[in-house]
Design a protein around this motif. Structure first.
Motif, short mmCIF file in Angstrom:
data_model
loop_
_atom_site.label_atom_id
_atom_site.label_comp_id
_atom_site.label_asym_id
_atom_site.label_seq_id
_atom_site.Cartn_x
_atom_site.Cartn_y
_atom_site.Cartn_z
N UNK A 77 37.40 53.06 23.21
CA UNK A 77 38.75 52.61 22.87
C UNK A 77 39.03 51.25 23.51
N UNK A 78 38.55 51.07 24.75
CA UNK A 78 38.73 49.78 25.42
C UNK A 78 38.05 48.65 24.66
N UNK A 79 36.93 48.94 24.00
CA UNK A 79 36.20 47.89 23.29
C UNK A 79 36.55 47.84 21.81
N UNK A 148 48.29 44.64 23.17
CA UNK A 148 47.59 43.35 23.14
C UNK A 148 46.68 43.29 24.36
N UNK A 149 45.52 43.97 24.27
CA UNK A 149 44.69 44.20 25.45
C UNK A 149 43.56 43.20 25.66
N UNK A 150 43.26 42.40 24.65
CA UNK A 150 42.05 41.57 24.68
C UNK A 150 41.93 40.73 25.94
N UNK A 151 42.99 40.01 26.29
CA UNK A 151 42.91 39.07 27.40
C UNK A 151 43.55 39.59 28.69
N UNK A 152 44.27 40.71 28.59
CA UNK A 152 45.03 41.17 29.75
C UNK A 152 44.53 42.47 30.36
N UNK A 153 43.67 43.20 29.64
CA UNK A 153 43.27 44.53 30.09
C UNK A 153 42.50 44.46 31.41
N UNK A 199 37.50 38.44 33.69
CA UNK A 199 37.67 39.37 34.80
C UNK A 199 37.09 40.74 34.47
N UNK A 200 37.28 41.18 33.22
CA UNK A 200 36.80 42.49 32.81
C UNK A 200 35.28 42.54 32.77
N UNK A 203 33.66 42.72 36.12
CA UNK A 203 33.69 44.06 36.70
C UNK A 203 32.59 44.94 36.11
N UNK A 204 32.37 44.82 34.80
CA UNK A 204 31.28 45.57 34.17
C UNK A 204 29.96 45.21 34.83
N UNK A 205 29.74 43.92 35.05
CA UNK A 205 28.49 43.44 35.64
C UNK A 205 28.27 44.00 37.04
N UNK A 206 29.34 44.21 37.78
CA UNK A 206 29.23 44.75 39.14
C UNK A 206 28.55 46.12 39.14
#
Length: 276
Positions: A77-79, A148-153, A199-200, A203-206
């Motif tokens: 859902x996030x993607x 509107x999650x693309x840039x703010x999630x 930013x998102x 975090x995935x890369x971490x």
């Protein structure tokens, strides 16, 4: 534009506010897929609190339910999902893999259909689950999703034991796996993930068990950020993402596992990671 079996479009929009989908099917002698298509084209919207015909497990995303499949679907859902602005009691999951959405539909105990749409821009079919549930919508917003999650999630608070499930969901939405020729007659396993949110993706890369920690900025019509991996790092990602009977997009999993490691990779690589 002509709408089969509909003479008065305003009457149809008014009916959509008050009737269930089953009642619309019976009144206009159309199938459910066509009804949803007309609803979208006409921009019809339901009244708040309108009744629904399809059932779903309203408690699936509640804090009381913690399981691997929940966080996988949350990642998807996030993607590949969104929270519609007009219908504030619903959410949508989109994907190019109909079988995956059928599996998710079963997991959510959803009694509606998987909607099929042809995407003219990309010239391919897109499949959708459009689910009405006031409780699920509230739970998803509580977790951190917005219309509107693309840039703010923000990366959500996911229990450590379910991180790989959440990232596998993200990967099945915005990730890629393929083979690249590193030299004649030699294929190399490659994988990548993209996001419009720096930013998102950072975090995935971490959380990825890879040595490479670079993020590439791609400027086209809009700015995107990409992380890509070859060889050993892609093998690490494969072992991190998948385990027996996990919920996933089968064709991406099969592509990861179709790769036959070179002799040097077979010696160095093992299911627990890379020997240093």
């Amino acid at each position: 534009m002509k709408y089969k079996n509909i003479e008065n479009l305003e009457e149809f929009k008014k009916d959509y506010e008050d009737l269930t989908i089953k009642e619309l099917v019976e009144k206009y002698s159309l199938n459910e897929k066509t009804i949803w298509s007309y609803v979208k084209k006409l921009g019809a919207a339901r009244k708040q609190g309108s009744k629904r015909i399809n059932k779903v497990n309203d408690d699936y995303f509640s804090i009381r339910n913690d399981c691997a499949n929940k966080y996988y679907i949350l990642g998807l859902i996030y993607s590949d999902g969104n929270l519609p602005v007009k219908n504030k009691n619903s959410f949508i999951i989109s994907n190019t893999d109909k079988n995956l959405l059928e599996d998710i539909k079963k997991e959510l105990q959803f009694t509606g259909i998987v909607i099929t749409e042809f995407h003219k821009k990309f010239k391919k079919y897109i499949y959708k689950l459009q689910i009405t549930s006031e409780q699920i919508r509230k739970d998803l917003e509580f977790i951190g999703l917005t219309p509107d999650k693309t840039f703010t999630v923000k990366f959500p608070n996911v229990p450590k034991e379910y991180i790989r499930d959440f990232i596998r969901g993200l990967w099945d939405g915005e990730g890629c796996v393929n083979f690249s020729k590193s030299r004649p007659n030699t294929n190399l396993l490659c994988s990548s993930f993209v996001s419009a949110n720096l930013e998102f993706i950072s975090k995935v890369l971490e959380f990825l068990p890879t040595k490479k920690k670079n993020i590439k900025k791609i400027v086209k019509k809009s700015v995107l950020y990409s992380i890509s991996f070859r060889g050993f790092d892609s093998l690490r990602i494969k072992d991190f993402l998948y385990y027996k009977n996990c919920l996933c997009m089968k064709r991406k999993k099969d592509k990861f596992f179709a790769y036959k490691p070179r002799r040097s990779e077979t010696i160095i690589h093992n299911p627990n990671g890379i020997k240093e």
